[in-house]
Scaffold this motif. Structure first.
Motif, short mmCIF file in Angstrom:
data_model
loop_
_atom_site.label_atom_id
_atom_site.label_comp_id
_atom_site.label_asym_id
_atom_site.label_seq_id
_atom_site.Cartn_x
_atom_site.Cartn_y
_atom_site.Cartn_z
N THR A 1 -5.52 5.50 0.79
CA THR A 1 -4.63 4.34 0.73
C THR A 1 -4.90 3.57 -0.55
OG1 THR A 1 -4.61 4.21 3.13
CG2 THR A 1 -3.88 2.26 1.93
N THR B 1 0.84 -1.20 0.00
CA THR B 1 0.00 0.00 0.00
C THR B 1 0.87 1.25 0.00
OG1 THR B 1 -0.10 0.06 2.41
CG2 THR B 1 -1.87 -1.12 1.29
N HIS B 2 0.29 2.34 -0.51
CA HIS B 2 0.92 3.64 -0.43
C HIS B 2 -0.18 4.70 -0.37
CE1 HIS B 2 0.24 3.33 -4.79
NE2 HIS B 2 0.17 4.65 -4.78
N GLU B 3 0.19 5.91 0.04
CA GLU B 3 -0.77 7.01 0.16
C GLU B 3 -0.77 7.82 -1.12
OE1 GLU B 3 -2.21 9.15 2.99
OE2 GLU B 3 -2.40 7.38 4.22
#
Length: 76
Positions: free
Chosen positions: A55, A48-50
């Motif tokens: 998210t 995951t990443h922002e």
């Protein structure tokens, strides 16, 4: 054909993606695929990443992507 080894990275590992706009990603889960004989066929990671406060999940991340941008490894 040689089967892949056990997963190299465990959940919580952080890595940086490559490209023009790199992101800091975190491994959340490990997906291991077995054949009928019980031999490991493939290993992929869920990370995951922002992005803009939300998210975003990447479902099919390979080990080499994580290894190239490794920031913080968590022992398995």
């Amino acid at each position: 054909m040689k089967s892949p080894q056990l997963p190299w990275f465990s959940p919580g590992t952080k890595y940086k993606t490559r490209g023009k706009h790199p992101r800091i990603c975190t491994v959340k889960d490990v997906h291991t695929t077995y054949n009928l004989e019980g031999v490991i066929v493939s290993i992929s990671y869920l990370s995951t990443h922002e992005f803009l406060g939300q998210t975003v999940m990447d479902r099919n991340v390979c080990e080499s992507t994580i290894a190239m941008g490794l920031i913080e490894a968590v022992s398995p």
